[in-house]
Structures are given as C-alpha cells and as structure tokens.
Design an enzyme around this catalytic site. Structure first.
Site, PDB file in Angstrom:
ATOM      1  N   HIS A  48       8.902   1.246   3.836  1.00 36.85           N
ATOM      2  CA  HIS A  48       9.880   0.814   4.888  1.00 36.85           C
ATOM      3  C   HIS A  48      10.784  -0.267   4.480  1.00 36.85           C
ATOM      4  O   HIS A  48      10.481  -1.462   3.979  1.00 36.85           O
ATOM      5  CB  HIS A  48       9.000   0.976   6.478  1.00 36.85           C
ATOM      6  CG  HIS A  48       8.533  -0.149   5.982  1.00 36.85           C
ATOM      7  ND1 HIS A  48       8.583  -1.304   6.481  1.00 36.85           N
ATOM      8  CD2 HIS A  48       7.020   0.168   6.675  1.00 36.85           C
ATOM      9  CE1 HIS A  48       7.278  -2.255   6.678  1.00 36.85           C
ATOM     10  NE2 HIS A  48       6.612  -0.992   6.246  1.00 36.85           N
ATOM     11  N   VAL A  92      10.915  -7.463   9.777  1.00 36.25           N
ATOM     12  CA  VAL A  92      11.886  -6.409   9.728  1.00 36.25           C
ATOM     13  C   VAL A  92      12.094  -5.815  10.892  1.00 36.25           C
ATOM     14  O   VAL A  92      10.683  -5.023  11.068  1.00 36.25           O
ATOM     15  CB  VAL A  92      12.737  -5.891   8.083  1.00 36.25           C
ATOM     16  CG1 VAL A  92      13.531  -4.917   7.917  1.00 36.25           C
ATOM     17  CG2 VAL A  92      12.763  -6.763   7.472  1.00 36.25           C
ATOM     18  N   MET A 145       0.792  -1.672  -0.381  1.00 33.74           N
ATOM     19  CA  MET A 145       0.306   0.061   0.177  1.00 33.74           C
ATOM     20  C   MET A 145       0.664   1.627  -0.132  1.00 33.74           C
ATOM     21  O   MET A 145       0.545   2.408   0.722  1.00 33.74           O
ATOM     22  CB  MET A 145      -0.759  -0.118   1.354  1.00 33.74           C
ATOM     23  CG  MET A 145      -1.994  -1.436   0.984  1.00 33.74           C
ATOM     24  SD  MET A 145      -3.556  -1.013   1.766  1.00 33.74           S
ATOM     25  CE  MET A 145      -2.448  -0.729   4.168  1.00 33.74           C
ATOM     26  N   GLY A 146       2.227   0.980   0.066  1.00 34.40           N
ATOM     27  CA  GLY A 146       3.262   1.847  -0.361  1.00 34.40           C
ATOM     28  C   GLY A 146       3.342   2.561   1.097  1.00 34.40           C
ATOM     29  O   GLY A 146       3.974   1.481   1.817  1.00 34.40           O
ATOM     30  N   GLY A 167       4.461  -9.638   3.788  1.00 35.89           N
ATOM     31  CA  GLY A 167       6.043 -10.329   5.387  1.00 35.89           C
ATOM     32  C   GLY A 167       4.937 -10.359   6.323  1.00 35.89           C
ATOM     33  O   GLY A 167       4.210 -10.861   6.591  1.00 35.89           O
ATOM     34  N   GLN A 168       6.145 -11.442   7.086  1.00 40.36           N
ATOM     35  CA  GLN A 168       5.503 -12.466   8.276  1.00 40.36           C
ATOM     36  C   GLN A 168       4.926 -11.499   9.617  1.00 40.36           C
ATOM     37  O   GLN A 168       4.036 -11.534  10.251  1.00 40.36           O
ATOM     38  CB  GLN A 168       6.510 -13.347   8.743  1.00 40.36           C
ATOM     39  CG  GLN A 168       6.552 -13.508  10.298  1.00 40.36           C
ATOM     40  CD  GLN A 168       5.446 -14.490  10.090  1.00 40.36           C
ATOM     41  OE1 GLN A 168       5.163 -15.106   8.925  1.00 40.36           O
ATOM     42  NE2 GLN A 168       4.701 -14.688  10.923  1.00 40.36           N
ATOM     43  N   LYS A 169       5.370  -9.507   9.163  1.00 43.94           N
ATOM     44  CA  LYS A 169       4.459  -9.500   9.760  1.00 43.94           C
ATOM     45  C   LYS A 169       2.724  -9.637  10.064  1.00 43.94           C
ATOM     46  O   LYS A 169       2.412  -9.067  11.024  1.00 43.94           O
ATOM     47  CB  LYS A 169       4.764  -7.761   9.715  1.00 43.94           C
ATOM     48  CG  LYS A 169       4.584  -6.737  10.032  1.00 43.94           C
ATOM     49  CD  LYS A 169       4.307  -6.226  11.354  1.00 43.94           C
ATOM     50  CE  LYS A 169       3.451  -4.518  11.623  1.00 43.94           C
ATOM     51  NZ  LYS A 169       2.180  -5.029  10.822  1.00 43.94           N
ATOM     52  N   GLY A 185      11.317  -2.766   5.740  1.00 50.05           N
ATOM     53  CA  GLY A 185      10.793  -4.796   5.415  1.00 50.05           C
ATOM     54  C   GLY A 185      10.039  -4.544   3.810  1.00 50.05           C
ATOM     55  O   GLY A 185      10.254  -5.416   3.504  1.00 50.05           O
ATOM     56  N   HIS A 186       9.391  -3.756   3.283  1.00 47.99           N
ATOM     57  CA  HIS A 186       9.173  -4.303   1.778  1.00 47.99           C
ATOM     58  C   HIS A 186      10.373  -4.231   1.033  1.00 47.99           C
ATOM     59  O   HIS A 186      10.218  -4.764  -0.005  1.00 47.99           O
ATOM     60  CB  HIS A 186       8.434  -2.470   1.165  1.00 47.99           C
ATOM     61  CG  HIS A 186       6.865  -1.991   2.190  1.00 47.99           C
ATOM     62  ND1 HIS A 186       6.841  -1.093   3.308  1.00 47.99           N
ATOM     63  CD2 HIS A 186       5.651  -2.811   2.539  1.00 47.99           C
ATOM     64  CE1 HIS A 186       5.197  -1.535   3.665  1.00 47.99           C
ATOM     65  NE2 HIS A 186       5.274  -2.176   2.783  1.00 47.99           N
TER      66      HIS A 186
HETATM   67  O1  PAF Z   1      -0.145  -5.925   3.644  1.00 46.83           O
HETATM   68  C1  PAF Z   1      -0.584  -5.177   2.568  1.00 46.83           C
HETATM   69  O2  PAF Z   1      -0.186  -3.579   2.393  1.00 46.83           O
HETATM   70  C2  PAF Z   1      -1.677  -5.078   2.029  1.00 46.83           C
HETATM   71  O3  PAF Z   1      -3.139  -5.938   3.085  1.00 46.83           O
HETATM   72  C3  PAF Z   1      -1.977  -5.371   0.876  1.00 46.83           C
HETATM   73  C4  PAF Z   1      -1.954  -7.064   0.827  1.00 46.83           C
HETATM   74  C5  PAF Z   1      -0.845  -4.477  -0.313  1.00 46.83           C
HETATM   75  C6  PAF Z   1      -3.676  -5.513   0.130  1.00 46.83           C
HETATM   76  O4  PAF Z   1      -3.372  -4.628   0.045  1.00 46.83           O
END
Ligand code: PAF
Length: 284
Positions: free
Chosen positions: A34, A176, A30-31, A147-149, A36-37
């Site tokens: 950080h 992370v 969802m933007g 992510g596991q988070k 973790g992404h």
């Molecule tokens: O984990 C997220 O950021 C959201 O739930 C996802 C998987 C991108 C779906 O909108």
C-alpha cells in the site's frame, strides 16, 4: 523489473548491481503493498542506486489462529507497485526456499520483545528477527527501510543490527495515513465498511495524547486514561494495550520524560490494528 524466486537469483541480481558500482537498498515486506510500502520504496530509491523489495509472508512470525493463511498475496499488483515507485527487483521466495528444513537456528532479541505486542503474540518477534536476519544475509544491502507504523519491530531490528554488528544501516520512515488518520496497513482491507468508518478513533486517541503532552501533561497514567475515554467512543473496538514507554528501552516511563513511544493495539471485529506516535518531550 527483475523478479527473483530463489536465493541464488536475487544474489546474482545484487552481485550484478554491485559490479556496476551501485549501492543497494532493501525494503522487506510481506506483500499486499500500500502507500506506506510505496513510501519506503521511494525512500530507498532516493538513497540507493538499486532497490530490492522482498514479498514473503513469513510463516514463523504468525502464531496459531492468526491470519497467515488468509494474508493477501496479490503478487502481480505488488510487483507493479514496486516498479512504479522506483524498485528494481522483487525477491518473492516460497516458504520452502526460505525454510528448506526444520529451522533450528533462531535470532532472539531480549527485553525489547517482551512488552506491547510481545505480550499477546509470543514468538512473533523471534520470527521477525530470524527472517530479517536471513533476508539481510541473502540480499546483502547497504540500507534497509522499515515503517514507523510497526514501531516495536523497528526498535527491535535496530537493536539486533547493532548488537550483532550487521553491516547495514536501518532507516525508519514515517507512518503513512489515510486522509482520516487511519494508519495504512495491509490488514485494513479485512475491515467491514462500518469498522473502516470507526477505525480512525485510534488516531484520534493518539492526537489527544499529543495535545495533552503539548499542554505540559507528564502523568502517563492520566494521559492513558484520557486516551481510553476517546477509544471508548467506539464500543466495538477492543483495546489490547495503550502504553507510554521510553522510545529506546521500551521501559515504563511515568512521569514522562525524553523520547517516548505512545502505542496502541486492539481489535475491530477480528482485525488486529496497531498504531503509535513517537514524541520527544525534551523539545517541548
Ligand atoms: O513488517 C513486515 O511486513 C514484516 O514483519 C517483515 C519485516 C517483512 C518481516 O517478515
């Protein structure tokens, strides 16, 4: 870096990658990216030749009064982070592109969406599974990275993919953490300096649980009580749940056996935080 705002653009980019014989990895987000992404994008780049990250704040997974409006949308920064960690394309559609008409078709996963966050966020997982299905259909990746988070989300998505024979693999990457143990989250930026100082108590409670499991404790109620004592050191933290569940079925598991999910959700001020650890107690 390729930027796609429409479904036809991202399909064109992916088709070009496919035509060049590339495998495709996908990181749905969802933007407000950080570290973790970044770790998910890196994992995708290691595994796949062409990596797409989506940046879409999905309205259907937010309930009334949640933070949909205020959710941060730093597009330039996100696109840069994506590129610098090995991403090749960003898919950043508008809400109208993703939901051009009133949505009448939903994907729901039973049972696994009922406990934990399902209790306090009715409709949340229906929004997540529906948007992930749409994104999987749009991007057509070989592998998607989560992510596991967001442990319950990962479990639900895995099950949806298996139950509906979706032609992609789901990879779940480790949480992370900040040096003080706080799990990376886009919502951490809502915390005041004082709340940020207090937030690592969540991880300390999970560590206490791991210690007790290591020492052979298998009474889930007792462990939860001990965790609550740790969490109680921070009176500003309002716990929503501390639960120990079977890691696959998300059913109660007391006495503890097999692979378990130890999950926390709560609020510091108005910020909702979640965290968890997964422990295989058969190996202990
Ligand atoms: O984990 C997220 O950021 C959201 O739930 C996802 C998987 C991108 C779906 O909108």
């Amino acid at each position: 870096m390729q930027i796609a705002r429409t479904i036809s653009e991202i399909r064109k980019y992916v088709a070009q990658a496919r035509a060049a014989g590339k495998t495709v990895g996908f990181v749905p987000t969802m933007g407000a990216l950080h570290a973790g992404h970044a770790s998910l994008i890196e994992a995708a780049a290691k595994r796949c030749d062409y990596v797409v990250a989506s940046l879409f704040v999905n309205p259907t997974q937010f309930g009334p009064g949640e933070d949909f409006e205020k959710y941060p949308r730093p597009f330039e920064k996100d696109a840069h982070l994506c590129e610098s960690h090995g991403g090749h394309a960003v898919f950043a559609p508008s809400a109208d592109e993703m939901y051009p008409r009133k949505n009448l078709t939903w994907v729901t996963v039973d049972k696994l969406t009922e406990p934990l966050c399902g209790q306090s966020r009715p409709g949340h997982f229906r929004g997540v599974t529906t948007v992930c299905t749409k994104l999987f259909n749009i991007v057509g990746a070989d592998v998607a990275f989560f992510g596991q988070k967001d442990a319950q989300q990962a479990i639900v998505i895995r099950r949806m993919v298996a139950d509906l024979n979706m032609p992609l693999e789901i990879v779940v990457c480790p949480t992370v953490r900040e040096p003080d143990g706080l799990a990376m989250s886009s919502r951490n930026q809502y915390l005041s300096p004082q709340e940020r100082k207090e937030a690592p108590v969540i991880y300390r409670s999970l560590q206490r649980c791991a210690e007790l499991l290591d020492a052979g404790e298998r009474d889930a109620a007792k462990i939860v009580e001990e965790m609550q004592k740790v969490l109680g050191q921070t009176p500003a933290l309002r716990t929503e749940y501390v639960s120990i569940l079977d890691a696959e079925s998300l059913e109660r598991c007391d006495p503890i056996r097999g692979r378990i999910l130890v999950a926390f959700a709560g609020r510091l001020g108005s910020t909702r935080l979640i965290d968890n650890i997964m422990v295989d107690t058969t190996a202990k």
